[in-house]
Design a protein around this motif. Sequence first.
Motif, PDB file in Angstrom:
ATOM      1  N   GLN A  97       0.809  -1.220   0.000  1.00 11.42           N
ATOM      2  CA  GLN A  97       0.000   0.000   0.000  1.00 11.42           C
ATOM      3  C   GLN A  97       0.840   1.266   0.000  1.00 11.42           C
ATOM      4  O   GLN A  97       0.332   2.355  -0.275  1.00 11.42           O
ATOM      5  CB  GLN A  97      -0.937   0.009   1.219  1.00 11.42           C
ATOM      6  CG  GLN A  97      -2.066  -1.002   1.140  1.00 11.42           C
ATOM      7  CD  GLN A  97      -1.613  -2.428   1.405  1.00 11.42           C
ATOM      8  OE1 GLN A  97      -0.483  -2.649   1.883  1.00 11.42           O
ATOM      9  NE2 GLN A  97      -2.466  -3.400   1.125  1.00 11.42           N
ATOM     10  N   LEU A  98       2.136   1.125   0.310  1.00  7.22           N
ATOM     11  CA  LEU A  98       3.030   2.296   0.323  1.00  7.22           C
ATOM     12  C   LEU A  98       3.688   2.521  -1.026  1.00  7.22           C
ATOM     13  O   LEU A  98       4.304   3.559  -1.245  1.00  7.22           O
ATOM     14  CB  LEU A  98       4.124   2.113   1.372  1.00  7.22           C
ATOM     15  CG  LEU A  98       3.654   1.931   2.821  1.00  7.22           C
ATOM     16  CD1 LEU A  98       4.844   1.691   3.733  1.00  7.22           C
ATOM     17  CD2 LEU A  98       2.859   3.153   3.287  1.00  7.22           C
ATOM     18  N   ARG A  99       3.544   1.560  -1.932  1.00  2.81           N
ATOM     19  CA  ARG A  99       4.267   1.641  -3.209  1.00  2.81           C
ATOM     20  C   ARG A  99       3.432   2.353  -4.266  1.00  2.81           C
ATOM     21  O   ARG A  99       2.230   2.133  -4.397  1.00  2.81           O
ATOM     22  CB  ARG A  99       4.630   0.236  -3.709  1.00  2.81           C
ATOM     23  CG  ARG A  99       5.599   0.249  -4.876  1.00  2.81           C
ATOM     24  CD  ARG A  99       6.123  -1.152  -5.158  1.00  2.81           C
ATOM     25  NE  ARG A  99       7.295  -1.081  -6.007  1.00  2.81           N
ATOM     26  CZ  ARG A  99       7.269  -1.250  -7.328  1.00  2.81           C
ATOM     27  NH1 ARG A  99       6.113  -1.511  -7.934  1.00  2.81           N
ATOM     28  NH2 ARG A  99       8.375  -1.168  -8.029  1.00  2.81           N
ATOM     29  N   SER A 100       4.096   3.196  -5.029  1.00  3.85           N
ATOM     30  CA  SER A 100       3.447   3.869  -6.151  1.00  3.85           C
ATOM     31  C   SER A 100       3.633   2.997  -7.393  1.00  3.85           C
ATOM     32  O   SER A 100       4.550   3.191  -8.186  1.00  3.85           O
ATOM     33  CB  SER A 100       4.070   5.257  -6.374  1.00  3.85           C
ATOM     34  OG  SER A 100       3.477   5.895  -7.483  1.00  3.85           O
ATOM     35  N   GLN A 101       2.747   2.015  -7.532  1.00  4.91           N
ATOM     36  CA  GLN A 101       2.843   1.076  -8.653  1.00  4.91           C
ATOM     37  C   GLN A 101       1.989   1.579  -9.804  1.00  4.91           C
ATOM     38  O   GLN A 101       0.816   1.895  -9.632  1.00  4.91           O
ATOM     39  CB  GLN A 101       2.397  -0.322  -8.219  1.00  4.91           C
ATOM     40  CG  GLN A 101       2.524  -1.359  -9.330  1.00  4.91           C
ATOM     41  CD  GLN A 101       2.466  -2.777  -8.811  1.00  4.91           C
ATOM     42  OE1 GLN A 101       2.882  -3.060  -7.687  1.00  4.91           O
ATOM     43  NE2 GLN A 101       1.956  -3.683  -9.624  1.00  4.91           N
ATOM     44  N   LEU A 102       2.567   1.605 -10.999  1.00  7.37           N
ATOM     45  CA  LEU A 102       1.904   2.228 -12.131  1.00  7.37           C
ATOM     46  C   LEU A 102       1.207   1.239 -13.056  1.00  7.37           C
ATOM     47  O   LEU A 102       0.311   1.634 -13.807  1.00  7.37           O
ATOM     48  CB  LEU A 102       2.925   3.056 -12.934  1.00  7.37           C
ATOM     49  CG  LEU A 102       3.697   4.114 -12.137  1.00  7.37           C
ATOM     50  CD1 LEU A 102       4.688   4.825 -13.034  1.00  7.37           C
ATOM     51  CD2 LEU A 102       2.746   5.102 -11.486  1.00  7.37           C
ATOM     52  N   ASP A 103       1.631  -0.034 -13.050  1.00  8.95           N
ATOM     53  CA  ASP A 103       1.032  -0.977 -13.996  1.00  8.95           C
ATOM     54  C   ASP A 103       1.219  -2.414 -13.510  1.00  8.95           C
ATOM     55  O   ASP A 103       1.843  -2.663 -12.479  1.00  8.95           O
ATOM     56  CB  ASP A 103       1.627  -0.808 -15.399  1.00  8.95           C
ATOM     57  CG  ASP A 103       3.146  -0.880 -15.405  1.00  8.95           C
ATOM     58  OD1 ASP A 103       3.720  -1.426 -14.438  1.00  8.95           O
ATOM     59  OD2 ASP A 103       3.775  -0.416 -16.369  1.00  8.95           O
ATOM     60  N   LEU A 104       0.669  -3.341 -14.272  1.00 11.44           N
ATOM     61  CA  LEU A 104       0.848  -4.773 -14.037  1.00 11.44           C
ATOM     62  C   LEU A 104       1.766  -5.315 -15.122  1.00 11.44           C
ATOM     63  O   LEU A 104       1.572  -5.022 -16.304  1.00 11.44           O
ATOM     64  CB  LEU A 104      -0.501  -5.498 -14.083  1.00 11.44           C
ATOM     65  CG  LEU A 104      -1.584  -5.019 -13.106  1.00 11.44           C
ATOM     66  CD1 LEU A 104      -2.895  -5.758 -13.371  1.00 11.44           C
ATOM     67  CD2 LEU A 104      -1.144  -5.211 -11.662  1.00 11.44           C
ATOM     68  N   ASP A 105       2.759  -6.106 -14.726  1.00 15.77           N
ATOM     69  CA  ASP A 105       3.731  -6.643 -15.679  1.00 15.77           C
ATOM     70  C   ASP A 105       3.718  -8.164 -15.622  1.00 15.77           C
ATOM     71  O   ASP A 105       3.779  -8.752 -14.533  1.00 15.77           O
ATOM     72  CB  ASP A 105       5.139  -6.137 -15.357  1.00 15.77           C
ATOM     73  CG  ASP A 105       5.311  -4.663 -15.669  1.00 15.77           C
ATOM     74  OD1 ASP A 105       5.680  -4.343 -16.807  1.00 15.77           O
ATOM     75  OD2 ASP A 105       5.061  -3.840 -14.757  1.00 15.77           O
ATOM     76  N   PHE A 106       3.675  -8.773 -16.814  1.00 13.83           N
ATOM     77  CA  PHE A 106       3.690 -10.228 -16.913  1.00 13.83           C
ATOM     78  C   PHE A 106       4.731 -10.661 -17.943  1.00 13.83           C
ATOM     79  O   PHE A 106       4.791 -10.093 -19.045  1.00 13.83           O
ATOM     80  CB  PHE A 106       2.324 -10.773 -17.342  1.00 13.83           C
ATOM     81  CG  PHE A 106       1.191 -10.395 -16.427  1.00 13.83           C
ATOM     82  CD1 PHE A 106       0.957 -11.114 -15.261  1.00 13.83           C
ATOM     83  CD2 PHE A 106       0.377  -9.318 -16.721  1.00 13.83           C
ATOM     84  CE1 PHE A 106      -0.088 -10.768 -14.416  1.00 13.83           C
ATOM     85  CE2 PHE A 106      -0.670  -8.964 -15.893  1.00 13.83           C
ATOM     86  CZ  PHE A 106      -0.904  -9.691 -14.730  1.00 13.83           C
ATOM     87  N   LEU A 107       5.542 -11.631 -17.565  1.00 12.95           N
ATOM     88  CA  LEU A 107       6.434 -12.293 -18.509  1.00 12.95           C
ATOM     89  C   LEU A 107       5.684 -13.494 -19.076  1.00 12.95           C
ATOM     90  O   LEU A 107       5.151 -14.302 -18.316  1.00 12.95           O
ATOM     91  CB  LEU A 107       7.711 -12.754 -17.808  1.00 12.95           C
ATOM     92  CG  LEU A 107       8.722 -13.533 -18.659  1.00 12.95           C
ATOM     93  CD1 LEU A 107       9.362 -12.613 -19.689  1.00 12.95           C
ATOM     94  CD2 LEU A 107       9.794 -14.166 -17.767  1.00 12.95           C
ATOM     95  N   VAL A 108       5.612 -13.603 -20.395  1.00 14.77           N
ATOM     96  CA  VAL A 108       4.879 -14.711 -21.016  1.00 14.77           C
ATOM     97  C   VAL A 108       5.765 -15.362 -22.072  1.00 14.77           C
ATOM     98  O   VAL A 108       6.630 -14.715 -22.673  1.00 14.77           O
ATOM     99  CB  VAL A 108       3.555 -14.248 -21.663  1.00 14.77           C
ATOM    100  CG1 VAL A 108       2.610 -13.690 -20.616  1.00 14.77           C
ATOM    101  CG2 VAL A 108       3.809 -13.224 -22.756  1.00 14.77           C
ATOM    102  N   SER A 109       5.542 -16.643 -22.276  1.00 11.42           N
ATOM    103  CA  SER A 109       6.253 -17.321 -23.351  1.00 11.42           C
ATOM    104  C   SER A 109       5.696 -16.850 -24.686  1.00 11.42           C
ATOM    105  O   SER A 109       4.559 -16.357 -24.769  1.00 11.42           O
ATOM    106  CB  SER A 109       6.093 -18.842 -23.232  1.00 11.42           C
ATOM    107  OG  SER A 109       4.737 -19.213 -23.449  1.00 11.42           O
TER     108      SER A 109
END
Length: 395
Positions: A97-109
């Motif tokens: 909750q303290l982090r300023s996260q801007l997006d969701l990141d996924f590594l995919v094959s």
Amino acid sequence: MRLLDLGCKEWHILLYWLDTSGLALYLFDRLRELDLLEILPSPVFARLRENLSDNAERIDAMISESVAIQNRFQGAHLSYAVLKGFSLSPISVPRLQLRSQLDLDFLVSEESAGEARRILEETGYRLHAISGRSWEFKANEDRPSGMKGLYKAGMSRSAELHLETVQEGRASLLSRSQRISFHGVSMPVLSPVDLFLGQGLHLYKHLCSEFLRTAHVIEFRRHVIARRHDDAFWNRLKQQVAEDPGTCTRLGIVIYLISRVTGRFAPEALTCWTVDRLPVAASLWVDRYGRRTVLASFPGSKLYLLLQKELETAGVAAKRSLYQALLPRRLPPAITHPVNGETLLARTKRYFRELNYIFFRFRFHLFEGIRYFRELILWWHYRNGLSQGERQQLR
């Protein structure tokens, strides 16, 4: 404490930097731990408290969305792993909750990329841009983004798919991934060594760009400290990158940079094959420009180009040429997009916003380009004016 001496104008400037650097909520929480919240002016305290409440709601919404997407991925039997963000908790991020996260990141094959794209699009995302092997998706583009939506839930959303590149003779990252329990889903994340490498190299990537979020520096420092006495981990890390001197150099630069700003923190088991083997010119760049780069305000500078040039001489390839970085040949990517039923007034406002952004970027390239050439001369004199003994003293 210096915060006590700040006036309204200084607080306004500081809050903008705290927001863009990702440190606003980290600072608020640290002052709470030290029982020093009373030193904050009432408007600042109220603003940061509201930001924390809003961000907690926003992160909860992002967690729910990530879990829903992952359930879809797993239902389709996709090969994927969560990158950065949620995978950094708790070793680098004690409280999400303290982090300023801007997006969701996924590594995919590569085989799973098409189906992953379809799932994101069914979730409400639209493919916004493709850069190399990274696909960027946007959702809720008609809602505020940037500083206006930094802490608020329900604003513009972003997700990225990173297609894995498997080098010949090496195991894939996905084949080494591990699973952790995350809000009811068995979430695949990178192995501990790959997670550390990814975080360190991501920090280096932003160091060699116009703007570096200071929060990334703090989070990577936490990661190193958490494993300070884990010699087995450092041995595994060293073995994995032993045949890649470029990676050793990149890690050495970010570790030395953090040391110069916050003091020594990394164990000798890590620094002996990273920091201690840095090219002298790279160390000198950190000595001269490191603190300025870490504490810079958005949109940053082009001082990283001095480092990039020195590293190219040492055999570390750059992502972009010097000419491309100084004189972009294309307009910046659009920051707005039309929506269904857009009115003439809304379209006009959108066009003005785009023009303002283009002018903002043009002004940045112009003035920072001039500053780069001025610093290039000063850097040349500084670099060549130091004796060998003085260089060793700086180390």
